[in-house]
Design a protein around this motif. Structure first.
Motif, PDB file in Angstrom:
ATOM      1  N   GLU A  95      47.804  25.657   3.976  1.00  0.00           N
ATOM      2  CA  GLU A  95      48.259  24.536   3.168  1.00  0.00           C
ATOM      3  C   GLU A  95      49.070  25.098   2.015  1.00  0.00           C
ATOM      4  O   GLU A  95      48.711  26.116   1.428  1.00  0.00           O
ATOM      5  CB  GLU A  95      47.087  23.713   2.621  1.00  0.00           C
ATOM      6  N   LYS A  96      50.187  24.458   1.703  1.00  0.00           N
ATOM      7  CA  LYS A  96      51.046  24.980   0.639  1.00  0.00           C
ATOM      8  C   LYS A  96      51.549  23.839  -0.240  1.00  0.00           C
ATOM      9  O   LYS A  96      51.586  22.673   0.160  1.00  0.00           O
ATOM     10  CB  LYS A  96      52.233  25.747   1.220  1.00  0.00           C
ATOM     11  N   PHE A  97      51.943  24.232  -1.448  1.00  0.00           N
ATOM     12  CA  PHE A  97      52.582  23.319  -2.396  1.00  0.00           C
ATOM     13  C   PHE A  97      54.034  23.746  -2.538  1.00  0.00           C
ATOM     14  O   PHE A  97      54.332  24.935  -2.706  1.00  0.00           O
ATOM     15  CB  PHE A  97      51.882  23.386  -3.753  1.00  0.00           C
ATOM     16  N   ILE A  98      54.953  22.781  -2.446  1.00  0.00           N
ATOM     17  CA  ILE A  98      56.384  23.067  -2.552  1.00  0.00           C
ATOM     18  C   ILE A  98      56.955  22.325  -3.748  1.00  0.00           C
ATOM     19  O   ILE A  98      56.704  21.137  -3.933  1.00  0.00           O
ATOM     20  CB  ILE A  98      57.148  22.634  -1.285  1.00  0.00           C
ATOM     21  N   LEU A  99      57.725  23.042  -4.541  1.00  0.00           N
ATOM     22  CA  LEU A  99      58.506  22.436  -5.613  1.00  0.00           C
ATOM     23  C   LEU A  99      59.973  22.609  -5.245  1.00  0.00           C
ATOM     24  O   LEU A  99      60.457  23.737  -5.121  1.00  0.00           O
ATOM     25  CB  LEU A  99      58.208  23.127  -6.946  1.00  0.00           C
ATOM     26  N   LYS A 100      60.672  21.490  -5.059  1.00  0.00           N
ATOM     27  CA  LYS A 100      62.100  21.537  -4.739  1.00  0.00           C
ATOM     28  C   LYS A 100      62.905  21.348  -6.024  1.00  0.00           C
ATOM     29  O   LYS A 100      62.705  20.376  -6.744  1.00  0.00           O
ATOM     30  CB  LYS A 100      62.472  20.442  -3.735  1.00  0.00           C
ATOM     31  N   ILE A 101      63.812  22.291  -6.296  1.00  0.00           N
ATOM     32  CA  ILE A 101      64.571  22.300  -7.551  1.00  0.00           C
ATOM     33  C   ILE A 101      66.060  22.302  -7.219  1.00  0.00           C
ATOM     34  O   ILE A 101      66.531  23.208  -6.522  1.00  0.00           O
ATOM     35  CB  ILE A 101      64.234  23.560  -8.376  1.00  0.00           C
ATOM     36  N   PRO A 102      66.829  21.344  -7.703  1.00  0.00           N
ATOM     37  CA  PRO A 102      68.274  21.366  -7.440  1.00  0.00           C
ATOM     38  C   PRO A 102      68.972  22.473  -8.224  1.00  0.00           C
ATOM     39  O   PRO A 102      68.573  22.800  -9.351  1.00  0.00           O
ATOM     40  CB  PRO A 102      68.736  19.979  -7.896  1.00  0.00           C
ATOM     41  N   THR A 103      70.001  23.052  -7.643  1.00  0.00           N
ATOM     42  CA  THR A 103      70.746  24.116  -8.323  1.00  0.00           C
ATOM     43  C   THR A 103      71.333  23.615  -9.641  1.00  0.00           C
ATOM     44  O   THR A 103      71.432  24.371 -10.609  1.00  0.00           O
ATOM     45  CB  THR A 103      71.885  24.627  -7.432  1.00  0.00           C
ATOM     46  N   THR A 104      71.710  22.339  -9.681  1.00  0.00           N
ATOM     47  CA  THR A 104      72.342  21.793 -10.892  1.00  0.00           C
ATOM     48  C   THR A 104      71.407  21.845 -12.098  1.00  0.00           C
ATOM     49  O   THR A 104      71.868  21.969 -13.234  1.00  0.00           O
ATOM     50  CB  THR A 104      72.792  20.348 -10.659  1.00  0.00           C
ATOM     51  N   LEU A 105      70.088  21.766 -11.872  1.00  0.00           N
ATOM     52  CA  LEU A 105      69.140  21.794 -12.988  1.00  0.00           C
ATOM     53  C   LEU A 105      69.143  23.167 -13.663  1.00  0.00           C
ATOM     54  O   LEU A 105      69.242  23.264 -14.896  1.00  0.00           O
ATOM     55  CB  LEU A 105      67.733  21.436 -12.504  1.00  0.00           C
ATOM     56  N   LEU A 106      69.030  24.233 -12.878  1.00  0.00           N
ATOM     57  CA  LEU A 106      69.018  25.565 -13.476  1.00  0.00           C
ATOM     58  C   LEU A 106      70.363  25.890 -14.121  1.00  0.00           C
ATOM     59  O   LEU A 106      70.408  26.527 -15.184  1.00  0.00           O
ATOM     60  CB  LEU A 106      68.678  26.611 -12.411  1.00  0.00           C
ATOM     61  N   GLU A 107      71.443  25.451 -13.512  1.00  0.00           N
ATOM     62  CA  GLU A 107      72.760  25.704 -14.103  1.00  0.00           C
ATOM     63  C   GLU A 107      72.923  24.960 -15.423  1.00  0.00           C
ATOM     64  O   GLU A 107      73.542  25.463 -16.363  1.00  0.00           O
ATOM     65  CB  GLU A 107      73.854  25.310 -13.110  1.00  0.00           C
ATOM     66  N   SER A 108      72.358  23.754 -15.505  1.00  0.00           N
ATOM     67  CA  SER A 108      72.457  22.996 -16.754  1.00  0.00           C
ATOM     68  C   SER A 108      71.650  23.659 -17.869  1.00  0.00           C
ATOM     69  O   SER A 108      72.062  23.653 -19.033  1.00  0.00           O
ATOM     70  CB  SER A 108      71.980  21.546 -16.550  1.00  0.00           C
ATOM     71  N   ILE A 109      70.503  24.247 -17.524  1.00  0.00           N
ATOM     72  CA  ILE A 109      69.708  24.985 -18.516  1.00  0.00           C
ATOM     73  C   ILE A 109      70.512  26.171 -19.042  1.00  0.00           C
ATOM     74  O   ILE A 109      70.577  26.416 -20.252  1.00  0.00           O
ATOM     75  CB  ILE A 109      68.383  25.478 -17.900  1.00  0.00           C
TER      76      ILE A 109
END
Length: 317
Positions: A119-133
């Motif tokens: 069993e696993k937990f996945i966090l999906k993160i868009p590239t635009t979020l990290l680039e905006s940071i």
């Protein structure tokens, strides 16, 4: 880690794994699922959307293999909760155990095999979020995008990160959703990732009060294969074009464009002369560094180094 999505977020329970896989393809990331030839496994999935993030807790109930050529515009952060997972990368593989974290870049191929009890937990993160940071903090990264240079961690190595994810999951399951709070949390999660994990991001900002020619030169060095825009360079340095040109005149006795061109030629010369540097031919290397007019490139090279690039290449043996 039971706080990472509760039954309140249940979408599938004791379901057909292909139905769960179809939902994952739609909401979490494109992939191909291979099931064992025999048996009737039952899959479960919890899912919540949280601002631009997706939170997912999944089990397939069988030893399945998940593959994908690349995730393209998203990052996958996967935490193993139960069972084991075999990750295969270029020329390497690793068995993940509970409490380990795998981070998959947008251009990384995906090849994972799960045990039946996994069993696993996945966090999906868009590239635009990290680039905006990075843009907000004025952190530097190559133009091809933010990349995590190490992809496996033990959770205890990432101080406070699991607790942060637990709070995010609680907010995602709250009866009253507050978009502004969600936006703040996702910013914190992204900033934490960029701070805790090894990436190609330089958090040393060009715009600091200690700005020097050496630091601008370092930025140019790290982006030599890119088409470095002079106006963007001035914006990064928080100075006018006039001040930028004056800085280059003082330190390099040339304009920014002339200096960048010279640095590109020096890098090409070093590659052509070094037998350990993989170069198929002069044309390909020149194009890699933005020299589209090959005749002009060869003449500039000859003026700088007293010979044609093909002569340097032949001499390397």
């Amino acid at each position: 880690m039971q706080s990472l999505l509760s039954e309140r977020s249940r979408v599938f329970e004791h379901a057909d794994p292909y139905a769960v896989s179809g939902y994952v393809n739609q909401h979490v990331g494109s992939h191909c699922l291979r099931l064992p030839a025999h048996g009737r496994p039952e899959a479960s999935l919890n899912h919540r959307k949280f601002s631009s993030l997706d939170l997912c807790r999944i089990s397939y109930g069988a030893s399945v293999r998940v593959t994908s050529p690349a995730l393209e515009s998203i990052y996958h952060l996967q935490i193993l909760l139960r069972g084991h997972c075999l990750w295969r990368g270029p020329g390497q593989e690793h068995y993940l155990a509970p409490g380990e974290l795998l981070l998959i870049n947008p251009d990384d191929p995906v090849d994972l095999t799960y045990t039946e009890d996994c069993e696993k937990f996945i966090l999906k993160i868009p590239t635009t979020l990290l680039e905006s940071i990075c843009a907000e903090q004025r952190w530097q990264h190559p133009r091809q995008g933010v990349r995590f240079v190490e992809n496996r961690y033990r959770l205890e190595e990432l101080e406070g990160f699991v607790n942060l994810l637990g709070m995010v999951c609680q907010e995602a399951e709250a009866s009253e959703r507050l978009p502004r709070i969600e936006d703040h949390y996702q910013q914190i999660v992204a900033s934490k990732l960029l701070t805790l994990m090894k990436t190609n991001v330089s958090r040393e900002c060009l715009a600091s009060p200690l700005l020097s020619f050496e630091r601008i030169d370092d930025y140019i060095e790290r982006n030599l294969k890119q088409d470095i825009d002079i106006e963007e360079l001035a914006r990064q340095a928080r100075m006018s074009l006039r001040s930028l040109y004056a800085l280059f005149e003082r330190h390099a006795r040339s304009t920014p464009r002339q200096y960048i061109r010279q640095r590109k030629l020096e890098r090409i010369h070093a590659c052509l002369a070094d037998p350990s540097c993989h170069v198929r031919n002069v044309t390909e290397l020149a194009l890699d560094y933005g020299f589209l007019h090959l005749g002009r490139f060869a003449e500039s090279y000859r003026q700088h180094f007293g010979e044609l690039p093909s002569d340097t290449f032949k001499r390397r043996g």
